[in-house]
Design an enzyme around this catalytic site. Structure first.
Site, PDB file in Angstrom:
ATOM      1  N   ASP A 266      35.026  46.415  38.319  1.00  0.00           N
ATOM      2  CA  ASP A 266      35.623  45.552  37.318  1.00  0.00           C
ATOM      3  C   ASP A 266      34.644  44.396  37.093  1.00  0.00           C
ATOM      4  O   ASP A 266      33.663  44.231  37.827  1.00  0.00           O
ATOM      5  CB  ASP A 266      37.017  45.064  37.754  1.00  0.00           C
ATOM      6  CG  ASP A 266      37.857  44.646  36.552  1.00  0.00           C
ATOM      7  OD1 ASP A 266      39.095  44.680  36.648  1.00  0.00           O
ATOM      8  OD2 ASP A 266      37.267  44.326  35.500  1.00  0.00           O
TER       9      ASP A 266
HETATM   10  C1  GLC Z   1      38.659  42.794  32.771  1.00  0.00           C
HETATM   11  C2  GLC Z   1      39.724  43.744  33.234  1.00  0.00           C
HETATM   12  C3  GLC Z   1      39.383  45.186  33.045  1.00  0.00           C
HETATM   13  C4  GLC Z   1      38.470  45.334  31.845  1.00  0.00           C
HETATM   14  C5  GLC Z   1      37.159  44.652  32.183  1.00  0.00           C
HETATM   15  C6  GLC Z   1      36.163  44.726  31.026  1.00  0.00           C
HETATM   16  O1  GLC Z   1      38.590  41.666  33.591  1.00  0.00           O
HETATM   17  O2  GLC Z   1      40.217  43.571  34.562  1.00  0.00           O
HETATM   18  O3  GLC Z   1      40.590  45.913  32.899  1.00  0.00           O
HETATM   19  O4  GLC Z   1      38.260  46.704  31.560  1.00  0.00           O
HETATM   20  O5  GLC Z   1      37.344  43.295  32.573  1.00  0.00           O
HETATM   21  O6  GLC Z   1      36.627  44.018  29.930  1.00  0.00           O
END
Ligand code: GLC
Length: 739
Positions: A266
């Protein structure tokens, strides 16, 4: 549609990957493990220079077709090994045509709705130049205070697994390589939805039994459906961050489930291993992330800053890097990016404007809505109405109608509920008043970053004036439609809340309007279950519309005026109070179960029974379940039996019912939940029509992971089975599993 990459066999893919790998330097290999941000606010060096030296394998947070081609040109023409980039974005419930949020699509109890929606989303996003979506989100959520419940399929692993399969198929097609599909990403692995107190990012403590019986099934379903990537979650899982969790990412995901794609962290999660008190420093975080099984580092530059040093000083075996690079290159080969790295910049406008996309969104919204109450058959409303008032802060909000998690740069263009009703009643006077505005008590960090949503709050005087005006407007109507709930920024990431009540003065306004003594319909636009015990007792008609997408207002009008008969069911329990969370149906029995004559409430200050239970939803017609049969009173361990039931439409209108099958294993190595969903089917019945629905129960449905045994078991025990229209189904049968 031209296929590319899809026609290659696994061996051919591997051969191509090895050939590319053989020509790569260590720096380039590490570059493939680096995903960089493309947004203006992204940290780190300019994307162009990173890409030119082969320092990036993927770009996210960019939504600009022309720029995709410009960056891709640098990658495939100027970088050392000319490897194309993967462009990624959160396409969660639509790209240009916005579908109902995933929690709403789960409410349809129709996997086909989710599959078709994600297929349209993929078509539009790919036409924009994207290759990879960070979806589907598969986190089971049993605490409605958690804002991201909106992105998933609710509280149940069986429903969640069905929606996982459908979404992966929708995004990816049958196999990777179609040029109008995306690589999907099962996220957030794993357990994110069980954060303490529903507080986003908070630590998660789950037993292996809960992980394997509740949290994992949707992710396993995604692997079986061929999902190309996984995303590791932010939070600590039993004190080990999911993005540094070797058991989760190597032993379970790859070792047990045989996942062959790649894992992206993440955002910043690899660097966060330091902040979470796990890694000593960024160098340590780089080692731990890769060793644990995170192949690609999202946006933190930790891999690109430290992996080469770790290899050079002998800490890290370069073979681990090669393995991660192989998994990423294989996806790029399968996607045909080496043959077709660019996107036709004229394509999106043709694809996004297709009328069938809006029709799909309207159909998905109709099938996702849940009729919670319809006392005295107030609904459907007559189209001959002359004076209708539409009241509430969300009634004409395109943002609330399209909902949380829209793609970067998308400008909401939904049909609002007010517009939908006005279009349906061209001859009537449809008046409108928003009433007092609603807003988060604390800001949303994303809006702060992007400097959005900076309107000043209403003064008490302005709020009172808006309140009085709304009541006045209601006073002049024959029927009042209240459109209440949550704004789009009140659910989603960084949008947990301690209360599940209607925010602001909405309930106060609802009570004042109901007190006028006119027929009132409540339409809810919200991203989570809400605590609405007063409305459930005092408002004759309640329609849960969730965040229904681009055609949300049209679909609400379809249902309110009877052009569509609602058939959705709740994928998550509606608690009476937020303090009752987490509240879910699949609990084990206590020594004083609700069914016992001595049962007393678990709290002395009120019943913890839900306002609406899991699986609940009404229709404009009525249904009866009868003739429940099991194919045998006994079934051998490992064998299957069939359960059949007759469903009859006992009303005057055609409509959909969702037949739901729940089991309970009466005794065993472990106590088992008093009810567990193990089958469902949404069917359409004409008035008077009866259909027989048949389910199969085998080891897959009857087995479970046992705490006592520390492994999967299926036991020779007695079972109850119920089939009905929600989790309180009373039609009962039983059977025994025998040796
Ligand atoms: C965010 C989310 C995740 C997302 C990623 C990219 O913080 O937790 O679900 O896909 O960053 O945007």
């Amino acid at each position: 549609m031209q296929k590319s990459g899809k026609t290659l066999t696994d061996d051919q893919v591997s051969a191509r990957v090895e050939a590319i790998l053989a020509g790569m330097s260590l720096e380039e290999k590490i570059g493939q493990l680096n995903q960089i941000g493309g947004a203006e606010w992204s940290q780190g060096p300019k994307p162009e220079e990173v890409i030119r030296r082969g320092g990036a394998g993927s770009v996210l947070w960019l939504n600009d077709t022309r720029k995709f081609n410009a960056l891709q040109k640098i990658a495939v023409e100027e970088s050392p090994s000319k490897i194309p980039l993967l462009f990624a974005l959160d396409v969660i419930h639509g790209y240009r045509t916005i579908f109902p949020v995933p929690l709403a699509m789960a409410s349809s109890w129709d996997p086909d709705v989710a599959e078709r929606a994600q297929a349209v989303a993929a078509k539009e996003a790919r036409a924009a130049g994207l290759h990879w979506t960070f979806g589907p989100m598969l986190d089971i959520a049993r605490d409605a205070r958690w804002g991201r419940i909106v992105e998933g399929a609710g509280e149940d692993p069986y429903l969640g697994a069905a929606m996982a399969r459908a979404q992966v198929r929708g995004f990816q097609g049958e196999t990777l390589g179609e040029t109008d599909r995306l690589v999907a990403c099962a996220k957030h692995f794993a357990g994110y939805g069980a954060a303490d107190g529903g507080r986003d990012y908070d630590p998660v403590y789950l037993s292996e039994t809960q992980l394997r019986n509740v949290i994992f099934p949707p992710f396993q379903a995604a692997v079986k459906a061929g999902v190309g990537t996984f995303m590791s979650a932010y939070m600590d899982l039993n004190n080990v961050p999911a993005s540094g969790n070797h058991w989760l990412l190597r032993d379970v995901l790859r070792g047990e489930w045989g996942f062959e794609g790649f894992v992206v962290s993440d955002a910043m999660a690899v660097a966060n291993l330091v902040i979470q008190g796990h890694a000593r420093d960024a160098r340590d975080a780089a080692f731990r992330g890769l060793y644990a099984g995170v192949d690609m580092d999202m946006a933190s530059h930790t891999y690109s800053n430290h992996l080469a040093g770790l290899v050079k000083d002998g800490t890290l075996d370069p073979a681990i890097i090669d393995a991660s690079v192989r998994s990423i290159l294989a996806i790029k080969v399968r996607m045909g990016l080496f043959e077709n790295p660019y996107v036709d910049e004229t394509l999106l406008e043709k694809v996004a404007a297709l009328p069938e996309h809006r029709q799909e969104a309207r159909r998905a919204a109709q099938r996702s809505m849940v009729l919670l109450r319809n006392e005295g058959g107030l609904l459907p409303l007559a189209k001959t109405l002359r004076r209708v008032a539409v009241i509430g802060p969300l009634a004409d909000s395109m943002e609330a109608t399209e909902g949380s998690w829209l793609v970067f740069g998308h400008k909401p263009a939904a049909v609002t509920v007010l517009q939908g009703i006005r279009a349906r009643l061209p001859q009537a006077q449809v008046s409108y008043a928003p009433g007092p505005d609603i807003r988060r008590d604390l800001g949303n960090m994303f809006e702060d970053w992007m400097n959005e949503g900076k309107t000043p709050p209403q003064t008490p005087e302005e709020s009172d004036a808006a309140f009085e005006h709304a009541v006045d407007v209601a006073r002049g109507a024959e029927v009042v439609v209240m459109v209440l709930g949550e704004k789009a920024n009140m659910a989603g990431e960084f949008a947990s809340r301690a209360s599940l009540d209607l925010p602001g003065r909405q309930e106060e306004l609802l009570k004042a309007v109901v007190a006028l003594g006119k027929p009132v319909v409540l339409v809810l636009l919200n991203g989570r279950p809400l605590s609405i015990p007063w409305a459930a007792e005092n408002v004759p008609a309640i329609l849960e519309a969730w965040e229904p997408g681009s055609e949300g207002g049209t679909a609400v009008a379809d249902i309110l005026f009877g052009d569509a008969n609602p058939g959705g069911k709740l994928p998550a329990t509606f608690p009476r109070k937020s303090s009752h969370s987490p509240l879910y149906y699949a609990r084990t029995l206590t020594h004083l179960p609700e069914s016992s004559p001595n049962y007393r409430s678990r709290y002395w200050d009120g019943l913890p029974t839900p306002v609406y239970p899991f699986g609940y939803g009404l229709s404009y017609t009525t249904f009866a379940f009868s003739n429940l049969k099991v194919s045998a009173a006994e079934v051998k361990l490992g064998a299957s039996l069939e359960v059949s039931v007759d469903v009859t439409n006992t009303g005057k209108l055609a409509g959909d019912e969702v037949a739901q099958l729940y089991i309970h294993q009466r005794a065993g190595l472990d106590s088992r939940p008093m009810r567990e969903l193990k089958g469902f089917r949404r069917i359409t019945l004409q008035p008077g029509e009866t259909q027989t629905v048949t389910f199969t129960l085998g080891p897959e449905e009857l087995g479970y992971w046992s705490t006592n045994a520390g492994k999967w078991v299926q036991e020779a025990e007695a079972f109850d089975v119920w089939v009905g229209g929600d989790s309180t189904a009373s039609l009962h049968a039983e059977f025994n599993v025998v040796r």
